[in-house]
Scaffold this motif. Sequence first.
Motif, short mmCIF file in Angstrom:
data_model
loop_
_atom_site.label_atom_id
_atom_site.label_comp_id
_atom_site.label_asym_id
_atom_site.label_seq_id
_atom_site.Cartn_x
_atom_site.Cartn_y
_atom_site.Cartn_z
N ILE A 1 7.91 -7.21 35.19
CA ILE A 1 9.26 -7.68 34.94
C ILE A 1 9.89 -8.25 36.22
CG2 ILE A 1 10.42 -5.47 35.31
CD1 ILE A 1 12.15 -6.24 32.81
N THR A 2 9.50 -7.71 37.38
CA THR A 2 10.05 -8.24 38.64
C THR A 2 9.56 -9.66 38.90
OG1 THR A 2 8.25 -7.15 39.83
CG2 THR A 2 10.34 -5.98 39.72
N ASP A 3 8.30 -9.97 38.53
CA ASP A 3 7.78 -11.32 38.69
C ASP A 3 8.52 -12.30 37.79
OD1 ASP A 3 5.96 -10.39 40.53
OD2 ASP A 3 4.29 -10.31 39.10
N VAL A 4 8.80 -11.89 36.55
CA VAL A 4 9.52 -12.75 35.61
C VAL A 4 10.93 -13.01 36.13
CG1 VAL A 4 10.38 -12.96 33.25
CG2 VAL A 4 8.13 -11.97 33.66
N GLU A 5 11.59 -11.97 36.64
CA GLU A 5 12.94 -12.15 37.18
C GLU A 5 12.93 -13.02 38.43
OE1 GLU A 5 14.20 -8.12 37.61
OE2 GLU A 5 14.84 -7.98 35.52
#
Length: 71
Positions: free
Chosen positions: A54-58
């Motif tokens: 999720i951190t990569d997507v954000e």
Amino acid sequence: MTISEVQLGIPEGMVDSHTAVEMLNISHNNLRQLVWRKILVPTGRYKRKSLFNITDVERVKALRKPYIPSA
């Protein structure tokens, strides 16, 4: 992360490809382009869906600039 994602068995801190598309407000084909260009790298699979941190997507969401057409 929604309750339905937890019930589906998606690990915490991960989102599937459908959720990533919704978060980034892009099409599935554009998500494929991000993966092909190695801008977004899937870290696992769950029931035929790619999983992303999720951190990569954000991070990708923050880096994308809004399209402003020239006048």
